[in-house]
Design a protein around this motif. Structure first.
Motif, PDB file in Angstrom:
ATOM      1  N   GLU A  58      35.537 -36.588-102.314  1.00  0.00           N
ATOM      2  CA  GLU A  58      35.703 -35.213-102.809  1.00  0.00           C
ATOM      3  C   GLU A  58      35.439 -34.206-101.687  1.00  0.00           C
ATOM      4  O   GLU A  58      36.172 -33.219-101.527  1.00  0.00           O
ATOM      5  CB  GLU A  58      34.759 -34.953-103.982  1.00  0.00           C
ATOM      6  CG  GLU A  58      35.100 -35.708-105.255  1.00  0.00           C
ATOM      7  CD  GLU A  58      34.765 -37.196-105.167  1.00  0.00           C
ATOM      8  OE1 GLU A  58      33.915 -37.581-104.320  1.00  0.00           O
ATOM      9  OE2 GLU A  58      35.374 -37.987-105.943  1.00  0.00           O
ATOM     10  N   GLN A  61      38.359 -34.337 -99.242  1.00  0.00           N
ATOM     11  CA  GLN A  61      39.537 -33.679 -99.803  1.00  0.00           C
ATOM     12  C   GLN A  61      39.402 -32.162 -99.719  1.00  0.00           C
ATOM     13  O   GLN A  61      40.377 -31.445 -99.426  1.00  0.00           O
ATOM     14  CB  GLN A  61      39.742 -34.117-101.254  1.00  0.00           C
ATOM     15  CG  GLN A  61      41.049 -33.646-101.872  1.00  0.00           C
ATOM     16  CD  GLN A  61      42.267 -34.194-101.147  1.00  0.00           C
ATOM     17  OE1 GLN A  61      42.318 -35.376-100.800  1.00  0.00           O
ATOM     18  NE2 GLN A  61      43.265 -33.344-100.906  1.00  0.00           N
ATOM     19  N   GLU A  62      38.203 -31.671 -99.939  1.00  0.00           N
ATOM     20  CA  GLU A  62      37.958 -30.232 -99.846  1.00  0.00           C
ATOM     21  C   GLU A  62      38.163 -29.740 -98.414  1.00  0.00           C
ATOM     22  O   GLU A  62      38.689 -28.643 -98.191  1.00  0.00           O
ATOM     23  CB  GLU A  62      36.528 -29.928-100.327  1.00  0.00           C
ATOM     24  CG  GLU A  62      36.212 -28.462-100.489  1.00  0.00           C
ATOM     25  CD  GLU A  62      35.637 -27.842 -99.233  1.00  0.00           C
ATOM     26  OE1 GLU A  62      35.753 -26.619 -99.060  1.00  0.00           O
ATOM     27  OE2 GLU A  62      35.069 -28.585 -98.400  1.00  0.00           O
TER      28      GLU A  62
END
Length: 205
Positions: A58, A61-62
């Motif tokens: 996560e 991906q950010e």
């Protein structure tokens, strides 16, 4: 203030990028090594910010979404990439930073940071490259043929780079790269940028 350089060392698999990079850092201890980010778990003995910056999927991906990576790729289910902020901070501090990377990654970096210095490491010959790859003793003949085909394709990308250095002998290759770094620091456009505050005085003189 003097700006540092991003030196991108790239070339086909088996050409000796890692070996040359390590030898160059011994010759130039002031040269900062670019640490990658990854979603894989740390291995025994690895340290955060030294071997990798460890991220959750996560978090990674950010970083992709906000343009915080100069390049990234997925390999065996894990994401790997080059964080932009540590590179730009190092350069702003006047230090040179080296990124050792494959051809696909180097071309991503060039799109995102075209002011870098891009160096393509070449084998003395394709026969020598085949010997180096087969000398590892870990690949089948079919895999070696595939790697050689990919290497030929990647060598065709040499026109995307600023410099080409033949890795015929490690120390000699390192000296050539060291000369490139010295020359890049003497480029007129870099000097003019660093001395821009003195330009009116120079013109008046």
């Amino acid at each position: 203030m003097k700006q540092g350089l991003l030196i991108v060392l790239s070339g086909p698999s088996g050409v000796g990028k890692g070996t040359v990079c390590r030898a160059l850092r011994r010759m130039m201890p002031e040269l900062v090594y670019s640490v990658s980010a990854t979603t894989r778990a740390p291995r025994a003995g690895e340290a955060e910010g030294v071997d990798y910056y460890y991220k959750t999927r996560e978090q990674f991906q950010e970083m992709i979404e906000r343009g915080a990576l100069l390049e990234y790729a997925e390999y065996v289910g894990n994401l790997y990439g080059t964080p932009r902020e540590p590179v730009e901070r190092t350069i702003a501090e006047g230090k040179d930073i080296i990124l050792e990377i494959d051809v696909k990654g180097a071309l991503q970096v060039k799109r995102n940071y075209p002011e870098g210095v891009f160096i393509f490491l070449l084998p003395p010959s394709l026969d020598e490259l085949r010997q180096r790859i087969s000398g590892r003793g870990t690949e089948t003949a079919a895999v070696i043929d595939t790697r050689m085909s990919e290497a030929s394709r990647e060598i065709g990308m040499i026109t995307e780079y600023d410099y080409a250095v033949v890795n015929d002998e490690i120390e000699a290759a390192c000296r050539r790269i060291q000369s490139i770094i010295t020359a890049e620091h003497c480029r007129r456009d870099r000097i003019v940028k660093e001395y821009s505050g003195l330009m009116p005085l120079i013109h008046k003189a």
